[in-house]
Design a protein around this motif. Sequence first.
Motif, PDB file in Angstrom:
ATOM      1  N   GLN A  50      32.199 106.808  -9.942  1.00  0.00           N
ATOM      2  CA  GLN A  50      32.213 105.738 -10.940  1.00  0.00           C
ATOM      3  C   GLN A  50      31.808 104.405 -10.308  1.00  0.00           C
ATOM      4  O   GLN A  50      31.199 103.559 -10.964  1.00  0.00           O
ATOM      5  N   GLN A  53      28.060 104.279 -10.388  1.00  0.00           N
ATOM      6  CA  GLN A  53      27.572 103.972 -11.734  1.00  0.00           C
ATOM      7  C   GLN A  53      27.732 102.493 -12.045  1.00  0.00           C
ATOM      8  O   GLN A  53      26.841 101.867 -12.629  1.00  0.00           O
ATOM      9  N   SER A 242      39.457  98.901 -11.253  1.00  0.00           N
ATOM     10  CA  SER A 242      39.707  99.644 -12.481  1.00  0.00           C
ATOM     11  C   SER A 242      41.211  99.714 -12.703  1.00  0.00           C
ATOM     12  O   SER A 242      41.979  99.881 -11.756  1.00  0.00           O
ATOM     13  N   GLN A 267      35.105  97.399 -25.729  1.00  0.00           N
ATOM     14  CA  GLN A 267      34.304  98.619 -25.621  1.00  0.00           C
ATOM     15  C   GLN A 267      33.195  98.637 -26.670  1.00  0.00           C
ATOM     16  O   GLN A 267      32.056  99.020 -26.375  1.00  0.00           O
ATOM     17  N   GLU A 273      34.198  99.837 -20.322  1.00  0.00           N
ATOM     18  CA  GLU A 273      34.175 101.268 -20.592  1.00  0.00           C
ATOM     19  C   GLU A 273      35.424 101.923 -20.013  1.00  0.00           C
ATOM     20  O   GLU A 273      36.045 101.386 -19.085  1.00  0.00           O
ATOM     21  N   GLU A 274      35.786 103.046 -20.600  1.00  0.00           N
ATOM     22  CA  GLU A 274      36.976 103.771 -20.162  1.00  0.00           C
ATOM     23  C   GLU A 274      36.583 105.152 -19.656  1.00  0.00           C
ATOM     24  O   GLU A 274      35.785 105.860 -20.282  1.00  0.00           O
ATOM     25  N   LYS A 275      37.104 105.506 -18.494  1.00  0.00           N
ATOM     26  CA  LYS A 275      36.878 106.832 -17.932  1.00  0.00           C
ATOM     27  C   LYS A 275      38.164 107.317 -17.293  1.00  0.00           C
ATOM     28  O   LYS A 275      38.745 106.623 -16.457  1.00  0.00           O
ATOM     29  N   GLU A 276      38.588 108.501 -17.708  1.00  0.00           N
ATOM     30  CA  GLU A 276      39.756 109.151 -17.132  1.00  0.00           C
ATOM     31  C   GLU A 276      40.984 108.245 -17.144  1.00  0.00           C
ATOM     32  O   GLU A 276      41.750 108.165 -16.175  1.00  0.00           O
ATOM     33  N   TYR A 279      40.027 101.597 -17.109  1.00  0.00           N
ATOM     34  CA  TYR A 279      39.024 100.740 -17.734  1.00  0.00           C
ATOM     35  C   TYR A 279      38.226  99.987 -16.666  1.00  0.00           C
ATOM     36  O   TYR A 279      38.773  99.570 -15.640  1.00  0.00           O
ATOM     37  N   TYR A 280      36.928  99.822 -16.953  1.00  0.00           N
ATOM     38  CA  TYR A 280      36.003  99.184 -16.019  1.00  0.00           C
ATOM     39  C   TYR A 280      35.226  98.093 -16.751  1.00  0.00           C
ATOM     40  O   TYR A 280      34.837  98.265 -17.909  1.00  0.00           O
TER      41      TYR A 280
END
Length: 286
Positions: A50, A53, A242, A267, A273-276, A279-280
């Motif tokens: 991440q 990315q 994050s 968002q 954005e949110e992953k697992e 938030y980033y």
Amino acid sequence: MRVLEAADKNFPAGLKKITPKVKKLYSKGNFTKNLFIKSLTVVGARKMTQYGQRVIDNLLPPLVDSGITIISGFMYGVDQAAHKKALELGGKTIAVLGWGIDWSVGASDIKLYREIEEKGLILSEFENDLKPQLWMFPRRNRIMAGLSRAVLVIEAAQNSGSLITAGFALKFRKKLLAVPGPVTSAVSQGTNGLIKSGKAVMITSASDILNVMNWHESVKKKKSQPVNDSKDIIIKLLADQSLTVDEIALSVGQPVDKVSVKLSLLQLKGWVEEKEGKYYSKMDLT
């Protein structure tokens, strides 16, 4: 499909001076010599994290806005993320393949392949539907290094194939750039090593790349930043790390339900954005 031989006046100038020599190129898409004037090869880990990315999300927009062509190798991970981001931003991208120009890519790659063919350029040294073999990828890497003005490495393990491309960049006297990563990350050992050894220039922002290459930054207006309220505080919190919704709520001193609503709005705007469960920030606050 178009075939270009080394004697052709439109053959990329950067490939005329490299070894092993490139005698012929096969292409699909929109071939113009102008694509290579301001060009950057972006390579990195197939097992992109991440963090990788986020680096792409932050570095590429100013570069694409400045008219820089993004070159990569169409493999999953950093390669495809760079192609996708360039296309998403309306920019130019070139995919250099490590297999025959007519070899059919997998179902998961076909959408990106067709988009690059339609809006960018696909190149290969190999004809017909020759399937990929290990020996082809170092040959592809030398083409990526030869085509561009510089090579940028984003995440690479100690024995990563991206370091082969980095080696070609040095051999061909191209600028070698690298983004540092967490010392605890296996996929940052190669990039950190390039910087530590002095072989690569350390890159922490798009401005670093533009300055090193003496490329002019676009005068386009940047995305409007969030207003100076609690949402702005959340963006600043996420710029460096994050966090989960509970951690954010604790930091800003607000109830979780209210913070959740604000995160949803951010968002929708494409700022977060949110992953697992974490938030980033996707905003460039530099």
